[in-house]
Design a protein around this motif. Structure first.
Motif, PDB file in Angstrom:
ATOM      1  N   GLU A 138       4.904  -3.193  -3.370  1.00  0.00           N
ATOM      2  CA  GLU A 138       6.287  -3.318  -3.814  1.00  0.00           C
ATOM      3  C   GLU A 138       7.387  -3.091  -2.692  1.00  0.00           C
ATOM      4  O   GLU A 138       8.150  -3.830  -2.285  1.00  0.00           O
ATOM      5  CB  GLU A 138       6.711  -2.501  -4.984  1.00  0.00           C
ATOM      6  CG  GLU A 138       6.008  -3.026  -6.347  1.00  0.00           C
ATOM      7  CD  GLU A 138       6.321  -2.008  -7.300  1.00  0.00           C
ATOM      8  OE1 GLU A 138       7.210  -0.949  -7.075  1.00  0.00           O
ATOM      9  OE2 GLU A 138       5.972  -2.080  -8.598  1.00  0.00           O
ATOM     10  N   LYS A 139       6.947  -1.838  -1.822  1.00  0.00           N
ATOM     11  CA  LYS A 139       7.685  -1.907  -0.861  1.00  0.00           C
ATOM     12  C   LYS A 139       7.722  -3.001   0.404  1.00  0.00           C
ATOM     13  O   LYS A 139       8.673  -3.306   1.259  1.00  0.00           O
ATOM     14  CB  LYS A 139       7.291  -0.612   0.038  1.00  0.00           C
ATOM     15  CG  LYS A 139       7.854   0.615  -0.861  1.00  0.00           C
ATOM     16  CD  LYS A 139       7.445   2.062  -0.139  1.00  0.00           C
ATOM     17  CE  LYS A 139       7.985   3.104  -1.021  1.00  0.00           C
ATOM     18  NZ  LYS A 139       7.503   4.521  -0.312  1.00  0.00           N
ATOM     19  N   ALA A 140       6.455  -3.389   0.475  1.00  0.00           N
ATOM     20  CA  ALA A 140       6.048  -4.467   1.411  1.00  0.00           C
ATOM     21  C   ALA A 140       6.852  -5.621   1.128  1.00  0.00           C
ATOM     22  O   ALA A 140       7.678  -6.372   1.990  1.00  0.00           O
ATOM     23  CB  ALA A 140       4.611  -4.975   1.486  1.00  0.00           C
ATOM     24  N   ARG A 141       6.969  -6.077  -0.138  1.00  0.00           N
ATOM     25  CA  ARG A 141       7.648  -7.390  -0.643  1.00  0.00           C
ATOM     26  C   ARG A 141       9.193  -7.064  -0.289  1.00  0.00           C
ATOM     27  O   ARG A 141      10.017  -7.791   0.118  1.00  0.00           O
ATOM     28  CB  ARG A 141       7.445  -7.569  -1.992  1.00  0.00           C
ATOM     29  CG  ARG A 141       8.146  -8.838  -2.429  1.00  0.00           C
ATOM     30  CD  ARG A 141       7.608  -9.305  -3.947  1.00  0.00           C
ATOM     31  NE  ARG A 141       8.622  -8.411  -5.010  1.00  0.00           N
ATOM     32  CZ  ARG A 141       8.516  -8.906  -6.227  1.00  0.00           C
ATOM     33  NH1 ARG A 141       7.925 -10.023  -6.621  1.00  0.00           N
ATOM     34  NH2 ARG A 141       9.258  -7.949  -7.202  1.00  0.00           N
ATOM     35  N   SER A 142       9.822  -5.801  -0.635  1.00  0.00           N
ATOM     36  CA  SER A 142      11.100  -5.544  -0.489  1.00  0.00           C
ATOM     37  C   SER A 142      11.566  -5.502   1.057  1.00  0.00           C
ATOM     38  O   SER A 142      12.554  -5.847   1.428  1.00  0.00           O
ATOM     39  CB  SER A 142      11.360  -3.926  -1.002  1.00  0.00           C
ATOM     40  OG  SER A 142      12.578  -3.615  -0.759  1.00  0.00           O
ATOM     41  N   CYS A 143      10.523  -5.173   1.966  1.00  0.00           N
ATOM     42  CA  CYS A 143      10.912  -5.007   3.384  1.00  0.00           C
ATOM     43  C   CYS A 143      11.031  -6.470   3.956  1.00  0.00           C
ATOM     44  O   CYS A 143      11.982  -6.745   4.693  1.00  0.00           O
ATOM     45  CB  CYS A 143       9.489  -4.650   4.043  1.00  0.00           C
ATOM     46  SG  CYS A 143       9.794  -4.054   5.901  1.00  0.00           S
ATOM     47  N   VAL A 144      10.111  -7.310   3.399  1.00  0.00           N
ATOM     48  CA  VAL A 144      10.201  -8.843   3.906  1.00  0.00           C
ATOM     49  C   VAL A 144      11.841  -9.120   3.459  1.00  0.00           C
ATOM     50  O   VAL A 144      12.430 -10.001   4.251  1.00  0.00           O
ATOM     51  CB  VAL A 144       9.438  -9.555   3.240  1.00  0.00           C
ATOM     52  CG1 VAL A 144       9.575 -11.251   3.483  1.00  0.00           C
ATOM     53  CG2 VAL A 144       7.809  -9.337   3.840  1.00  0.00           C
ATOM     54  N   ASN A 145      12.002  -8.926   2.230  1.00  0.00           N
ATOM     55  CA  ASN A 145      13.367  -9.224   1.518  1.00  0.00           C
ATOM     56  C   ASN A 145      14.507  -8.908   2.523  1.00  0.00           C
ATOM     57  O   ASN A 145      15.566  -9.476   2.465  1.00  0.00           O
ATOM     58  CB  ASN A 145      13.615  -9.070   0.314  1.00  0.00           C
ATOM     59  CG  ASN A 145      12.600  -9.956  -0.574  1.00  0.00           C
ATOM     60  OD1 ASN A 145      11.966 -10.832  -0.136  1.00  0.00           O
ATOM     61  ND2 ASN A 145      12.468  -9.672  -1.934  1.00  0.00           N
ATOM     62  N   GLN A 146      14.281  -7.563   2.968  1.00  0.00           N
ATOM     63  CA  GLN A 146      15.419  -7.103   3.688  1.00  0.00           C
ATOM     64  C   GLN A 146      15.718  -7.597   4.935  1.00  0.00           C
ATOM     65  O   GLN A 146      16.885  -7.429   5.593  1.00  0.00           O
ATOM     66  CB  GLN A 146      14.746  -5.487   3.941  1.00  0.00           C
ATOM     67  CG  GLN A 146      16.184  -4.515   4.339  1.00  0.00           C
ATOM     68  CD  GLN A 146      15.704  -3.122   4.483  1.00  0.00           C
ATOM     69  OE1 GLN A 146      14.455  -2.660   4.072  1.00  0.00           O
ATOM     70  NE2 GLN A 146      16.433  -2.319   5.039  1.00  0.00           N
TER      71      GLN A 146
END
Length: 434
Positions: A138-146
């Motif tokens: 979930e953090k990886a997906r959030s990081c891409v979106n960031q």
């Protein structure tokens, strides 16, 4: 940045638990493509075909064309995955590659992959039995979106509201100091940015002329910031669709499938332009430290090292904010400035372990680190209001020079075309160390 991308006494490969966590983070970026396709489109297709045949047949045709939309989502997932895999490669090169035996790598990598960097690293990950966790994925997906917030042209609005007040406060402080010291250069002022994230505020402060050190504890953020600050070849190198995987609250599919080019600038080129009349080249004025903010900046070696500390959307990550305040006080010079902007979405509300396994793990960690300063991992937590935070800052040796509660209205990775809008009324304050 400097040639050494991260500074500090930090070797994650020396500790088995830390190594396991690092491999999990790397695997979360490596697995982005597969998991996004599975959760984003595969499961949705299954659910779609579970509808009555007359219903899914209708919705397959224009103007609905749901199957076409899922195919478009697959394409956008692949675009996002190119960025995720670039972060994986950057992180692997920084943390894993230096400790590998080249002969062992040559022995395990099939010859057909010998010239494919991603496949070489992925093969090594398989042999190291890397396995990500749900949280890290979930953090990886959030990081891409960031990247949308920090490194797209369209994210400028959020950045201007959150980062510009910091730079303006630094400029005002520089002007004040320059009145009594005519030879003062902006590069003489050393600024610390804890919770540096993807590095945009660090970059903006450096571009403004100051010497700046970012600090970050998250491997996800460290790897991503290293990619954009050190390895980008040109503006717009990647294209992301940060809102594509969420199918709720869209007025149109075009809104859902918006794409954005990142980064909006080439950091190296921009910093070269900013050199101007400063004494020190920009690439020598920007650095990043890795590790726990509380631990690193509470040490004697960090005492009175910085002229200013800038915290943006950061202080509410503290379980015990007193630790953060003490660290800021320790590393600031007398008369130094603490500039803060953000909400108070406390990340560590009191939680007890639910299972016996979690309880045992907690006891084991407590025993292992009994005589070690574990910083943000210390037990206990507390959630304060804005006025209580400011009162505590004053109590701990600061004079509040500006306090504007609820003065900054901003989203955080907000899709401005969505039917749902979430806004923070962030507090902005400036404090001076007595």
């Amino acid at each position: 940045m400097t040639e050494k991308e991260w500074e500090g006494d930090f070797d994650p490969m020396a500790d088995p638990e830390e190594q396991k966590h690092l491999l999990s983070v790397l695997d979360s970026f490596r697995s982005y493509r597969h998991l996004a396709h599975y959760n984003g489109t595969h499961l949705r297709r299954q659910a779609f075909y579970s509808l009555p045949s007359s219903h899914w047949t209708l919705l397959s045709q224009p103007p609905f064309s749901i199957l076409d939309s899922l195919s478009k989502m697959d394409d956008l997932i692949d675009s996002n995955a190119i960025l995720a895999e670039a972060i994986f490669i950057t992180g692997f090169q920084a943390f894993i590659a230096p400790s590998l035996d080249s002969e062992w790598v040559a022995a395990i990598v099939p010859e057909k992959y010998a010239h494919d960097q991603y496949q070489v690293y992925s093969t090594v990950m398989d042999h190291l039995k890397a396995e990500s966790t749900q949280t890290n994925m979930e953090k990886a997906r959030s990081c891409v979106n960031q990247f949308y917030r920090e490194w797209s042209e369209e994210g400028r609005c959020e950045r201007e509201k959150c980062f510009d007040p910091v730079v303006h406060s630094l400029d005002a402080e520089f002007s004040l100091r320059a009145e009594s010291r005519k030879d003062l250069s902006k590069s003489d002022l050393k600024v610390l940015v804890p919770g540096a994230g993807l590095g945009r505020l660090v970059f903006d402060v450096c571009r403004a002329g100051y010497t700046v050190e970012g600090n970050e504890i998250s491997y996800h953020e460290l790897m991503a910031s290293s990619l954009v600050l050190n390895h980008i070849k040109s503006p717009g190198q990647f294209t992301i669709a940060p809102f594509a995987l969420s199918c709720s609250n869209h007025l149109t599919r075009a809104d859902q499938f918006q794409t954005y080019s990142i980064p909006d600038v080439h950091p190296g080129t921009e910093l070269m332009k900013s050199f101007g009349g400063e004494k020190i080249p920009a690439n020598e004025r920007m650095s990043m430290s890795t590790g726990d903010f509380c631990v690193l900046y509470s040490q004697p070696g960090s005492k009175e090292s910085f002229d200013a500390v800038a915290t943006v959307f950061f202080i509410d990550t503290a379980p015990n904010i007193i630790r953060y305040i003490e660290a800021v006080h320790n590393c600031l010079k007398p008369g130094g400035l603490w500039i803060n902007l953000g909400p108070l979405l406390w990340h560590h509300a009191s939680q007890s372990p639910n299972t016996n396994e979690e309880k045992e793990e907690k006891r084991g960690k407590a025993e292992k680190y009994r005589n070690v300063d574990t910083g943000i991992a210390d037990p206990g937590s507390v959630e304060l209001t804005d006025d209580e935070v400011v009162a505590l800052v004053e109590h701990c040796g600061f004079a509040i020079e500006k306090h504007e509660p609820g003065s900054v209205n901003t989203g955080y990775i907000t899709n401005t075309r969505s039917m749902l809008q979430s806004m923070y009324r962030a507090s902005f304050w400036v404090a001076r160390k007595k």
